[in-house]
Design a protein around this motif. Structure first.
Motif, short mmCIF file in Angstrom:
data_model
loop_
_atom_site.label_atom_id
_atom_site.label_comp_id
_atom_site.label_asym_id
_atom_site.label_seq_id
_atom_site.Cartn_x
_atom_site.Cartn_y
_atom_site.Cartn_z
N LEU A 65 -27.60 151.55 116.70
CA LEU A 65 -28.27 151.31 115.41
C LEU A 65 -27.55 151.85 114.15
CD1 LEU A 65 -30.55 149.47 113.74
CD2 LEU A 65 -32.28 151.48 114.39
N LEU A 66 -27.28 153.30 114.41
CA LEU A 66 -26.68 154.01 113.02
C LEU A 66 -25.45 153.55 112.82
CD1 LEU A 66 -26.39 156.23 111.10
CD2 LEU A 66 -26.03 157.91 112.99
N TYR A 100 -23.45 151.86 109.58
CA TYR A 100 -22.15 152.24 108.96
C TYR A 100 -21.19 151.02 108.98
CZ TYR A 100 -22.79 157.06 108.76
OH TYR A 100 -23.20 158.29 108.37
N ALA A 101 -21.26 149.99 110.17
CA ALA A 101 -20.39 148.89 110.22
C ALA A 101 -20.76 147.72 109.00
CB ALA A 101 -20.31 148.44 111.67
N THR A 102 -21.79 147.67 108.90
CA THR A 102 -22.40 146.45 107.95
C THR A 102 -21.69 146.97 106.56
OG1 THR A 102 -24.31 146.10 109.16
CG2 THR A 102 -24.56 145.41 106.87
N GLN A 159 -19.05 148.15 106.02
CA GLN A 159 -17.68 148.30 106.34
C GLN A 159 -17.24 149.68 106.38
OE1 GLN A 159 -15.49 145.23 106.20
NE2 GLN A 159 -17.43 144.77 106.79
N LYS A 160 -17.98 150.75 106.97
CA LYS A 160 -17.83 152.00 107.20
C LYS A 160 -17.35 152.24 108.58
CE LYS A 160 -20.32 153.96 103.44
NZ LYS A 160 -21.56 154.67 102.74
N PHE A 161 -16.30 151.61 108.98
CA PHE A 161 -15.68 151.62 110.46
C PHE A 161 -15.55 153.11 111.05
CE2 PHE A 161 -14.89 147.07 108.96
CZ PHE A 161 -15.80 146.49 109.84
N ASP A 162 -14.94 153.72 110.22
CA ASP A 162 -14.51 155.16 110.62
C ASP A 162 -15.91 155.85 111.12
OD1 ASP A 162 -11.80 154.64 110.71
OD2 ASP A 162 -11.89 155.43 108.55
N GLU A 163 -16.72 155.91 110.24
CA GLU A 163 -17.94 156.52 110.41
C GLU A 163 -18.75 156.05 111.84
OE1 GLU A 163 -16.92 155.71 107.65
OE2 GLU A 163 -17.61 157.21 106.17
N ALA A 164 -18.71 154.56 111.75
CA ALA A 164 -19.21 153.92 112.74
C ALA A 164 -18.66 154.48 114.13
CB ALA A 164 -19.33 152.55 112.60
N SER A 165 -17.49 154.56 114.18
CA SER A 165 -16.79 154.84 115.58
C SER A 165 -17.08 156.33 115.80
CB SER A 165 -15.24 154.48 115.57
OG SER A 165 -14.70 155.44 114.40
N LYS A 166 -17.09 157.12 114.79
CA LYS A 166 -17.44 158.45 115.06
C LYS A 166 -18.86 158.63 115.92
CE LYS A 166 -14.38 160.45 111.59
NZ LYS A 166 -14.46 161.06 110.12
N VAL A 167 -19.61 157.89 115.38
CA VAL A 167 -21.30 158.02 115.97
C VAL A 167 -21.24 157.80 117.32
CG1 VAL A 167 -23.41 156.86 115.69
CG2 VAL A 167 -22.33 157.39 113.67
N LEU A 168 -20.53 156.43 117.50
CA LEU A 168 -20.32 156.10 118.99
C LEU A 168 -19.51 156.94 119.96
CD1 LEU A 168 -20.04 152.25 118.43
CD2 LEU A 168 -22.10 153.56 119.09
N LEU A 212 -18.38 150.43 121.48
CA LEU A 212 -17.30 150.88 120.85
C LEU A 212 -15.97 150.02 120.65
CD1 LEU A 212 -16.26 153.57 119.36
CD2 LEU A 212 -15.73 154.41 121.59
N GLY A 213 -16.02 149.26 121.86
CA GLY A 213 -14.92 148.19 122.00
C GLY A 213 -14.83 147.03 120.97
N VAL A 214 -16.28 146.58 120.83
CA VAL A 214 -16.36 145.64 120.03
C VAL A 214 -16.06 146.14 118.36
CG1 VAL A 214 -18.25 144.40 118.73
CG2 VAL A 214 -18.35 144.34 121.25
N LEU A 215 -16.47 147.54 118.25
CA LEU A 215 -16.33 148.12 116.79
C LEU A 215 -14.73 148.27 116.68
CD1 LEU A 215 -17.53 149.38 114.10
CD2 LEU A 215 -17.43 151.48 115.63
N TYR A 216 -13.87 148.84 117.67
CA TYR A 216 -12.40 148.70 117.57
C TYR A 216 -11.81 147.56 117.37
CZ TYR A 216 -12.47 153.69 119.27
OH TYR A 216 -12.67 155.17 119.47
N ASP A 217 -12.40 146.42 117.82
CA ASP A 217 -11.87 145.10 117.59
C ASP A 217 -12.11 144.76 116.24
OD1 ASP A 217 -10.69 142.70 118.86
OD2 ASP A 217 -12.71 141.83 117.89
N LYS A 218 -13.32 144.92 115.58
CA LYS A 218 -13.43 144.61 114.06
C LYS A 218 -12.55 145.34 113.22
CE LYS A 218 -18.23 143.38 114.97
NZ LYS A 218 -18.21 141.91 114.30
#
Length: 542
Positions: A353-354, A358-360, A362-371, A388-394
């Motif tokens: 959720l967190l 972040y991803a919504t 567009q803060k993908f770096d922060e989102a990836s750090k959470v996961l 994490l795989g889906v996030l990296y793809d985005k």
């Protein structure tokens, strides 16, 4: 002495037991009974009954046989033995004794019922029906015989005759319960006619008014039909009979909600919450309704009342996040989620959720750090690797994305989405195509109706130069997912391969329209941006 009248037995048992001990003596235990030999039929029968009560089936059988030997003309004893054999699965022995008893007492309805049951167990419903009909002629109120007769017709797939039997019985016995219930079930299950089932229940209600069980059945039938007005009527009747049953208040509130009467639904739940403050599900419903009415602060308060050990906690927390984002309170969102993670560090959904918040933005770096942080606390977690795989793809980090999905497969080789992801990634790059096909085919066996997996398989065939199979699978995928931009793009590329520029333009324009329509409502990730540019370039070349 012959046993012909069962009604005398309780008195004989009382006399036997009473005479077995003196007024002042302590009663002996069951094991102390030592039957005497050379007694009459009744004595052995009573000992057999006592052994049965003790659970001593072998000795009970022994003494029952002794009783029969002493009185071979007693149909009653033969019937008792036949029933005992039937209970322990000795069907042929039971059948043989029942036939002997039939010769001695042809008018016995209990025996006819037993023979009907035995013919049923011998898979001879036609013969069983004769005996059940015989019982009903002699005893028109025998509900068991009517139900068994109806069931035998059902087994012969003669549903109409089963219904006729039950209707005939109900007409003769309007206060019956089991037979109408069975009839309603036949209408629902076999005839797929819930309206007739409701008609049966309503007749039961008229015959036995104010019966909570019948009203509950009527209510459930109306709910199955989504006839919420009638369902509400029956619930309000039940509430008058059972005023202290708070579960009825919950059901009433939910029906008001289904009827779009939010004010009455909320009033019902608020009153219930005052009576039972710990009813967290009710608080959750009030949160939903206030959210729907736009009372966001009230909704937040209700959702905040859901404790962390409730199964509604995550859903309530998610809705609080959505409302706070709508109120443009990012700090409150992060404070809320970080506290939740601190309190429940093993709850994977909270990290998801967190990261999605972040991803919504567009803060993908922060989102990836959470996961990534979550994986350190919860290593080898399939769900986290997938997210994490889906996030990296985005993010466009395709190698990292592929690696994460391969980890998912290593943890769970049956994860169809990860199998498809890896297979499609290979197809996109034009590498490991045979392995890609193998992975996607495996995913398709797990999720055979998934349009995205069908499209992936078609795309592998396209990359292998097999246009015929590519066309088959991608068109099939479109039937399952008709508004999926990627499938439309693939059909456009396939049409280009076949030199059909007109069809290619149609598919590519449809794909671009859907992608750009989506871009109006949210920021697009890198992969989607790349897809839009790729389609625009292709259209420009046509």
């Amino acid at each position: 002495m012959s046993i012909h009248n069962k009604s005398f037995l309780p008195l004989f048992i009382f006399v036997l037991l009473f005479s077995a001990c003196s007024h002042n003596a302590k009663p002996k235990t069951a094991k102390s009974v030592s039957p005497k030999e050379g007694q009459n039929s009744l004595y052995y029968y009573l000992v057999s009954e006592i052994e049965t009560l003790k659970g001593e089936d072998t000795s009970a059988d022994l003494y029952l046989n002794k009783s029969i030997a002493k009185d071979p003309n007693s149909a009653y004893l033969l019937i008792q033995q036949a029933y005992k054999y039937a209970r322990i699965g000795k069907i042929e022995e039971s059948f043989s004794l029942a036939q002997k008893a039939r010769l001695k007492d042809p008018a016995n309805t209990e025996l006819a019922l037993l023979l009907g049951k035995l013919y049923t167990s011998k898979a001879n419903p036609a013969e069983a029906q004769k005996y059940f009909e015989e019982v009903l002629v002699k005893d028109s109120a025998n509900e068991e015989a009517a139900s068994l007769l109806a069931r035998s017709f059902l087994e012969q797939k003669n549903t109409d005759e089963a219904i006729r039997v039950l209707n005939r019985f109900i007409d003769a016995n309007p206060e019956a319960i089991a037979a109408p219930f069975y009839l309603a079930n036949i209408y629902t299950t076999y005839k797929k006619d819930p309206a007739k089932a409701i008609g049966v229940y309503e007749k039961m209600k008229d015959a036995i008014p104010d019966d909570p069980k019948i009203l509950t059945l009527v209510n459930e039938a109306y709910l199955a039909q989504k006839n919420y007005k009638k369902a509400l009527e029956t619930l309000l009747e039940l509430k008058e009979i059972l005023p202290h049953d708070l579960t009825l208040d919950v059901k009433i509130g939910l029906i008001y909600y289904e009827l779009k009467d939010l004010d009455k639904a909320m009033a019902t739940f608020e009153e219930l919450l005052q009576k039972q403050p710990e009813a967290y599900k009710v608080a959750f419903y009030l949160g939903l309704m206030n959210q729907e009415k736009g009372n966001k602060d009230k909704a937040l308060d209700y959702f905040a009342n859901i404790p962390s050990d409730s199964d509604l906690y995550i859903e309530a927390l998610t809705r609080r996040v959505i409302i706070l984002k709508e109120q443009n309170k990012p700090e409150a969102v992060f404070t809320l989620l970080n506290k939740a993670i601190h309190d429940k560090p093993k709850e994977i959904t909270l990290y998801d959720l967190l990261a999605s918040v972040y991803a919504t933005d567009q803060k993908f770096d922060e989102a990836s750090k959470v996961l990534e942080s979550a994986l350190k606390k919860n290593p080898n977690n399939e769900h986290l690797y997938f997210s994490l795989g889906v996030l990296y793809d985005k993010m466009g980090a395709y190698d990292k994305s592929l690696s994460s999905m391969q980890q998912v497969i290593a943890i769970n080789p049956q994860n169809a989405l990860a199998l498809n992801f890896v297979g499609y990634s290979y197809a996109e790059k034009g590498i490991n195509l045979e392995q890609a096909k193998e992975l996607i085919l495996k995913a398709l066996t797990i999720k055979p109706d998934d349009g995205f997996i069908m499209d992936s398989l078609g795309w592998v065939y396209f990359k292998q130069g097999d246009s015929l199979k590519a066309n088959e699978w991608i068109n099939k995928a479109l039937r399952y997912s008709p508004k999926e931009p990627t499938i439309l793009e693939h059909l456009g590329m396939l049409a280009l391969e076949q030199a059909d520029k007109k069809k290619a333009r149609t598919y590519l324009e449809q794909s671009l329209f859907l992608l750009q329509k989506d871009s109006n409502s949210k920021k697009l990730d890198l992969r989607t941006q790349e897809q839009i540019e790729r389609i625009k370039k292709k259209l420009g070349e046509l």
